[in-house]
Design an enzyme around this catalytic site. Structure first.
Site, PDB file in Angstrom:
ATOM      1  N   SER B 138     -83.835  -0.378 -97.232  1.00 22.94           N
ATOM      2  CA  SER B 138     -82.840  -1.359 -96.838  1.00 22.94           C
ATOM      3  C   SER B 138     -83.080  -2.136 -95.551  1.00 22.94           C
ATOM      4  O   SER B 138     -82.265  -2.980 -95.191  1.00 22.94           O
ATOM      5  CB  SER B 138     -81.488  -0.642 -96.730  1.00 22.94           C
ATOM      6  OG  SER B 138     -81.638   0.620 -96.104  1.00 22.94           O
ATOM      7  N   CYS B 139     -84.168  -1.908 -94.828  1.00 21.07           N
ATOM      8  CA  CYS B 139     -84.376  -2.667 -93.602  1.00 21.07           C
ATOM      9  C   CYS B 139     -84.609  -4.138 -93.961  1.00 21.07           C
ATOM     10  O   CYS B 139     -85.485  -4.452 -94.764  1.00 21.07           O
ATOM     11  CB  CYS B 139     -85.573  -2.127 -92.827  1.00 21.07           C
ATOM     12  SG  CYS B 139     -85.870  -3.083 -91.319  1.00 21.07           S
ATOM     13  N   CYS B 386     -47.604 -14.201 -87.443  1.00 23.59           N
ATOM     14  CA  CYS B 386     -46.947 -14.146 -86.128  1.00 23.59           C
ATOM     15  C   CYS B 386     -47.089 -12.763 -85.506  1.00 23.59           C
ATOM     16  O   CYS B 386     -47.381 -12.628 -84.315  1.00 23.59           O
ATOM     17  CB  CYS B 386     -45.467 -14.515 -86.272  1.00 23.59           C
ATOM     18  SG  CYS B 386     -44.607 -13.546 -87.532  1.00 23.59           S
TER      19      CYS B 386
END
Ligand SMILES: Cc1cc2nc3c(=O)[nH]c(=O)nc-3n(C[C@H](O)[C@H](O)[C@H](O)COP(=O)(O)OP(=O)(O)OC[C@H]3O[C@@H](n4cnc5c(N)ncnc54)[C@H](O)[C@@H]3O)c2cc1C
Ligand SMILES: Cc1cc2nc3c(=O)[nH]c(=O)nc-3n(C[C@H](O)[C@H](O)[C@H](O)COP(=O)(O)O)c2cc1C
Ligand code: SF4
Ligand code: SF4
Ligand code: SF4
Lengths: 420, 423
Positions: B138-139, B386
């Site tokens: 996976s690098c 908010c």
């Protein structure tokens, strides 16, 4: 009416404490932790806050300092942890006291019970005085499994925490909560019991493996010219009266004079203003460049509207009229007031305790021992700073020393027994 | 100090706690791992070991960070490949670590260019007494297309190489997956089919974090040029959690053993990975930023969490959130919850008003005199923007109402827990 006296400044919220903790540089070999007299380890607890572990932060504080919630409020941090803070190289130090307050408030809100009584080791110690030093000794010894009796002259425990430091800086609820925890841990406090009068040192020695004298400097000094003057009250007498009455004091005139330039004088002057005395004048012996009160206290006193006159000493008193002269320049002033409060220092009363106290109001040697191998001193009467956090440090240190002594003695006894 | 048993069992191996260094410079040599073990880490996925014939040649500088306002390391970009130390030394370090720290778990991370490499490396690290093997599939920044994420996105290669490692070793095997893929399930399934026992994920996410806008290239600038390379740290946590959830959702993978990686920094992050089904947890970026000491608060905080949850073993919560994370089309859409504004807390900044107007539904009315907001419930859709922007926590979840014509009792609706708003 007493709201100004009773209301403590607001503390941090969850959001703002994180903002402050985010300013911390998480230093290697953190200077703040090295500068805390009690080893409360601020770098460690700030790091815990930073990583959302407020409970862990509370454990760090509590395990290192039995009065962590009190120190958070009253430590002169500018002299200790915050003085050393690396962040000063960028702007201003981390508000370590404020973060400590947030964490201990959280501890209380979450009803955490961090310290546990140690398994009984069958040993007993007696402590004379329930000020911060006595309370710390009690805590350390209880966690080690000792039985602890505290003898206290007053009706309530806490020494100057209860009878001195004003409510707006140190709410009594906090003091009571800290003391309650120590009682829950197993401390047995005998109130209204003066050692040397109601009970003698010899009795304590006979019934305990060690006796720790932590009587503090519980009386006010009075300059001879003010003796027996009905307009005069002592600082600690006044502060105790106000704190007990929760600020409901009715005998205050429109103007008052405070004499003294230390933190106690600042507390008295600020308290008077918070009780709505209109004109409060503080006459200080020291000039501002040599002032004794902490910067924080001085600032608060000024903000409260107190007039501070530096460099003056009282030279004559006539009823409610006091004349002051400047120490260096040719200047004299006379103030008339029906309330003159003396904050010129405290003194130790060690009557019948067989302890030598010198003119610095402490024992004339470093350390905690006395001529009697079973008797120890700690707190303000031992050498070192006269502050709460130092009382905690001295309490921890003397407790370790006593524990070692008692354990070593036991080991020796075992060895001798084994040889027989 | 609280004491709780944090130990976990994973692929038949006992870990004293779930916290491991992930394969990277933080576990580069013996001294580093020894210090980390002394400070409380349960184990290490040692820096990825490659075959002898692959020469590692790194650039300088090799890192970049994403910041936001004053916060550093929101995300971290790196251009490193695999271990620079010689193979012999790495094997020697693995062996010495196991000898001197027999209770700590040594995971050997390996990467080959072909079946033979993988098999040989598996044999070598097994001989070096590693407890487990992690296959780096996976690098994203290998200089060879036969290595790294180019392999990890190809299920056929993944299966073949897993089978090769299986031939070379009888140790438990983790396949470390890349997030540079739309769906991780095929690659994960392929690795299990090939002989892997569990999945480690995620590795870094391909990225450009910032540009050098004068030299007009990506940072870090290497002699005037930059590259796409791997991103890690807090910013990738959401991506990691998403992949882990999706793996555990896939048919037949509900019990998939996972070692979770990506942006872990606090005990809360750790709890999140555990709740989604990770049994062990691996960390790099926050250690690079703060040091090994972060494990202290992760362990202690996790113990307090266990105490609050009333559990004695972490196994009781592993995967506990998987079932309550559902496809968006099965969420309850019959109600809305209004914001509640506490005017005592409100300091009158107006941020809620601005955000609601410019980014939501113009439902906050602003009293100019009083500098206080009120909610117009006819316009408010209950989105809670908010609530998120208020700087003092004055806005929280308030009244729950059923939408017109919908069935249900508002009191039965479970809104967010008080943990998120208390103290
Ligand atoms: C007004 C004021 C404000 C202060 N503000 C601060 C501050 O902001 N920060 C800070 O760090 N420090 C402050 N201090 C100093 C701090 O309070 C003291 O250093 C600290 O209380 C010393 O602790 P101690 O335990 O040695 O003594 P004390 O607190 O004096 O306690 C001694 C106790 O022993 C009891 N006692 C005395 N004699 C006997 C006896 N014979 N038998 C039984 N009991 C006895 C007393 O009643 C008392 O309870 C302040 C002091 C004062 C007076
Ligand atoms: C500088 C650096 C080097 C890395 N080297 C490797 C490696 O050699 N092998 C590997 O499997 N993963 C490597 N990784 C990926 C990490 O192990 C980890 O999967 C990723 O950084 C996500 O975790 P984090 O957010 O905790 O850093 C590296 C990451 C970084 C930042
Ligand atoms: S106890 Fe006092 S000196 Fe020590 S860290 Fe806390 S506030 Fe600072
Ligand atoms: S010295 Fe200051 S900046 Fe450094 S760890 Fe302590 S509080 Fe943080
Ligand atoms: S954002 Fe919060 S503090 Fe600001 S106006 Fe709205 S409710 Fe008040």
């Amino acid at each position: 009416m007493t709201k100004k006296y009773e209301t403590e400044a607001p503390g941090y919220t969850m959001t703002t404490v994180m903002e402050e903790a985010a300013r911390c540089l998480l230093c290697h070999d953190a200077p703040c932790s090295k500068a805390c007299p009690a080893d409360t380890d601020p770098a460690r607890f700030i790091r815990s806050v930073r990583f959302n572990n407020v409970k862990g932060a509370a454990e760090t504080i509590r395990e290192n300092n039995a009065l962590g919630a009190i120190c958070a409020r009253v430590c002169p941090t500018e002299k200790y942890c915050e003085l050393a803070c690396s962040r000063t190289g960028i702007d201003c130090p981390i508000d370590i006291g404020g973060i400590q307050r947030y964490v201990t408030d959280f501890e209380q809100a979450a009803k955490m019970d961090i310290l546990k009584q140690g398994k009984s080791n069958g040993k007993h110690i007696a402590i004379v005085g329930s000020g911060p030093a006595g309370l710390q000794v009690a805590t350390t010894m209880l966690t080690k499994g000792y039985a602890v009796d505290i003898y206290e002259k007053n009706e309530k425990a806490g020494g100057y925490l209860t009878y001195g430091i004003p409510e707006y800086r140190l709410p009594n609820d906090i003091v009571e909560y800290e003391i309650k925890r120590i009682i829950n841990l197993g401390a047995n406090i005998h109130y209204n019991t003066t050692v040397g009068d109601d009970i003698m040192m010899d009795d304590l020695k006979a019934n305990n493996d060690a006796v720790v004298v932590a009587v503090g400097a519980s009386e006010s000094k009075v300059l001879p010219m003010f003796a027996n003057n009905e307009n005069v009250e002592t600082a600690v007498g006044f502060l105790a009266r106000v704190k007990e009455a929760k600020g409901n004091i009715t005998d205050l005139p429109e103007n008052a004079v405070v004499i003294g330039g230390g933190d106690v004088a600042m507390d008295v002057a600020t308290t008077l203003r918070r009780l709505d005395v209109k004109n409060v004048t503080d006459m200080a012996y020291e000039e501002f460049d040599e002032f004794k009160a902490s910067k924080k206290e001085l600032k608060g006193t000024r903000e409260a509207g107190v007039t501070i006159v530096d460099g003056y000493v009282p030279t004559a008193v006539n009823g409610n009229e006091v004349t002051f002269k400047h120490r260096h320049i040719d200047s004299e002033m006379t103030i008339k007031s029906n309330k003159i409060i003396l904050a010129v220092g405290q003194r130790v009363n060690a009557a019948n305790l067989n302890i030598t106290i010198d003119k610095h109001e402490e024992v004339p040697y470093a350390g905690y021992g006395t001529a009697d191998p079973k008797v120890f001193v700690t707190g303000d009467i031992a050498q070192g700073d006269k502050t709460v956090v130092w009382a905690v440090r001295k309490g921890k240190e003397v407790a370790e020393q006593i524990d070692k002594m008692i354990m070593d003695k036991d080991k020796e006894a075992d060895l001798v027994g084994g040889n027989e | 100090m609280i004491k709780k048993d944090l130990s976990v069992d994973f692929l038949g191996v006992h870990f004293e706690n779930p916290f491991l260094l992930s394969s990277s410079p933080v576990g580069n040599c013996y001294e580093m791992c020894a210090k980390a073990f002394d400070e409380g880490w349960a184990g290490v996925a040692f820096k990825t070991i490659g075959p002898k014939h692959f020469k590692v040649d790194e650039v300088s500088p090799r890192f970049d960070e994403l910041t936001k306002e004053g916060t550093p390391f929101v995300g971290f970009k790196n251009m490193e490949q695999i271990a620079e130390h010689p193979l012999e030394q790495n094997l020697h370090d693995l062996k010495k670590l196991k000898e001197n720290y027999p209770t700590k778990i040594i995971i050997a991370s390996i990467m080959g260019t072909n079946e033979q490499d993988w098999e040989e490396l598996a044999q070598l690290v097994t001989e070096a007494k590693a407890d487990m093997i992690e296959m780096n599939l996976s690098c994203p920044q290998m200089t060879s297309h036969d290595m790294g994420s180019d392999v990890g996105t190809n299920p056929e290669l993944v299966k073949k190489y897993c089978a090769a490692v299986r031939r070379g070793s009888d140790l438990p095997i983790l396949a470390k997956m890349t997030p540079n893929i739309t769906d991780m399930v095929p690659a994960a399934k392929a690795s299990m089919d090939g002989g892997a026992d569990g999945i480690a994920t995620i590795n870094t996410v391909k990225s450009i974090a910032n540009l050098d806008i004068d030299r007009k290239t990506a940072l870090p600038t290497v002699d005037g040029k930059g590259s796409v390379s791997g991103f890690s740290g807090k910013a990738v946590k959401p991506i990691a959690l998403r992949f882990i959830q999706q793996l555990r959702e896939a048919a037949g993978m509900e019990q998939l053993p996972i070692s979770g990686i990506g942006g872990i920094e606090t005990w809360q992050d750790a709890a999140e990975f555990l709740l989604l089904g990770a049994t062990t947890l691996q960390v790099t970026t926050s250690v690079m930023q703060y040091g090994y000491r972060i494990v202290e608060d992760m362990k202690n905080g996790l113990m307090h969490y266990m105490e609050e949850q009333g559990i004695d073993h972490l196994s009781e919560i592993i995967g506990a959130a998987n079932k309550s994370i559902v496809p968006v089309d099965s969420l309850n859409r019959d109600y809305k919850v209004y914001p509640k504004i506490d005017w005592d807390k409100c300091i009158g900044c107006g941020r809620c008003y601005i955000s609601c107007f410019d980014g939501a539904h113009q439902a906050i009315q602003w009293n100019e005199e009083a500098r206080r907001p009120t909610v117009d419930i006819d316009k408010c859709v209950g989105c809670h923007l908010c609530n998120l922007v208020c700087p003092v926590g004055a806005i929280s979840t308030g009244e729950v109402v059923m939408k017109p014509g919908r069935e249900g009792n508002p009191e039965d609706i479970k809104i967010e827990s008080p943990r998120l708003t208390h103290f």
